[in-house]
Enzyme design. Sequence first.
Site, PDB file in Angstrom:
ATOM      1  N   HIS A  34     -11.759   0.352   2.083  1.00  0.00           N
ATOM      2  CA  HIS A  34     -10.648  -0.367   1.463  1.00  0.00           C
ATOM      3  C   HIS A  34     -11.152  -1.322   0.378  1.00  0.00           C
ATOM      4  O   HIS A  34     -12.257  -1.858   0.466  1.00  0.00           O
ATOM      5  CB  HIS A  34      -9.910  -1.158   2.544  1.00  0.00           C
ATOM      6  N   ASP A  39      -4.440   1.712  -2.229  1.00  0.00           N
ATOM      7  CA  ASP A  39      -4.695   0.266  -2.260  1.00  0.00           C
ATOM      8  C   ASP A  39      -4.081  -0.369  -3.509  1.00  0.00           C
ATOM      9  O   ASP A  39      -4.637  -0.281  -4.601  1.00  0.00           O
ATOM     10  CB  ASP A  39      -6.202  -0.014  -2.245  1.00  0.00           C
ATOM     11  N   ARG A  60       3.530  -4.107   9.770  1.00  0.00           N
ATOM     12  CA  ARG A  60       4.279  -3.399   8.729  1.00  0.00           C
ATOM     13  C   ARG A  60       5.729  -3.882   8.735  1.00  0.00           C
ATOM     14  O   ARG A  60       6.459  -3.681   9.701  1.00  0.00           O
ATOM     15  CB  ARG A  60       4.199  -1.894   8.954  1.00  0.00           C
ATOM     16  N   HIS A 109       3.315  -5.218   4.027  1.00  0.00           N
ATOM     17  CA  HIS A 109       2.804  -5.804   5.271  1.00  0.00           C
ATOM     18  C   HIS A 109       3.200  -7.270   5.418  1.00  0.00           C
ATOM     19  O   HIS A 109       3.589  -7.926   4.455  1.00  0.00           O
ATOM     20  CB  HIS A 109       1.283  -5.659   5.307  1.00  0.00           C
ATOM     21  N   HIS A 127      -9.119   2.796  -1.668  1.00  0.00           N
ATOM     22  CA  HIS A 127      -8.211   3.875  -1.308  1.00  0.00           C
ATOM     23  C   HIS A 127      -7.271   4.138  -2.488  1.00  0.00           C
ATOM     24  O   HIS A 127      -6.931   3.209  -3.236  1.00  0.00           O
ATOM     25  CB  HIS A 127      -7.356   3.486  -0.097  1.00  0.00           C
ATOM     26  N   HIS A 181       0.818  -1.209   0.000  1.00  0.00           N
ATOM     27  CA  HIS A 181       0.000   0.000   0.000  1.00  0.00           C
ATOM     28  C   HIS A 181       0.856   1.266   0.000  1.00  0.00           C
ATOM     29  O   HIS A 181       2.028   1.233   0.363  1.00  0.00           O
ATOM     30  CB  HIS A 181      -0.903   0.046   1.244  1.00  0.00           C
ATOM     31  N   HIS A 193       0.880   4.714   2.039  1.00  0.00           N
ATOM     32  CA  HIS A 193       0.348   5.311   3.260  1.00  0.00           C
ATOM     33  C   HIS A 193       0.457   6.832   3.207  1.00  0.00           C
ATOM     34  O   HIS A 193       1.222   7.391   2.418  1.00  0.00           O
ATOM     35  CB  HIS A 193       1.067   4.745   4.479  1.00  0.00           C
TER      36      HIS A 193
END
Length: 208
Positions: free
Chosen positions: A91, A103, A163, A140, A100, A66, A68
């Site tokens: 999401h 995403d 993360r 992640h 998002h 992703h 952020h």
Amino acid sequence: MKVLIALALLGCSSLVKADQPKKAIAFLQGTSGVTGNITLSQPSCTEPVFIEVTVFGLTPGKHGFHIHEKGDLNDGCASTGGHYNPDKVTHGAPNDQVRHVGDLGNIVADENGLAKTSFSDTVVSLYGSRSVLGRAFVVHAGVDDFGKTNHPDSLKTGNAGGRVVCGVIGVLFLSDEPEQPCSSGTPTVLPALICLLITFFAVRVLGN
């Protein structure tokens, strides 16, 4: 007359001035020796961004991937905030209509821990007020479920777990030319037709 025609051509040329391409890069650092880099390139504000990913040292399998909201690594990946989500929606998967901006689904690490892939995305941009420059990529520990499960975090984060590695998206190439307002999806052929019409009428009027 030739001088006036030349001035007409110069004036309409601003209508077809193309955006300058942009490129960006993120160097990833994380726990347990996980490293990598991600490059982004976008020819203009109306074209998709092309993303190339190389990450070393992951556990084999799928990992949520992703953008952020914050390029803040003062507390490692924990300080990058949530997914970049300027539209305040739920999401989703990269190809979903509701998702998002950040995403980007999953990347897949092979048995040696290497995740290497490339793809285009039509939502992420390096231009304008929604540019991802200065924000952060995060990989992640777990699999992004695309908001399709009953887990409480599914519609927020894809329940992708902790993360593992992250990096701030920095400028790799940015033209010195001032950025032009994006044409907001206007077909690129339209400015060229306008320019041709201006030139045609200039020749006809000044030639009489």
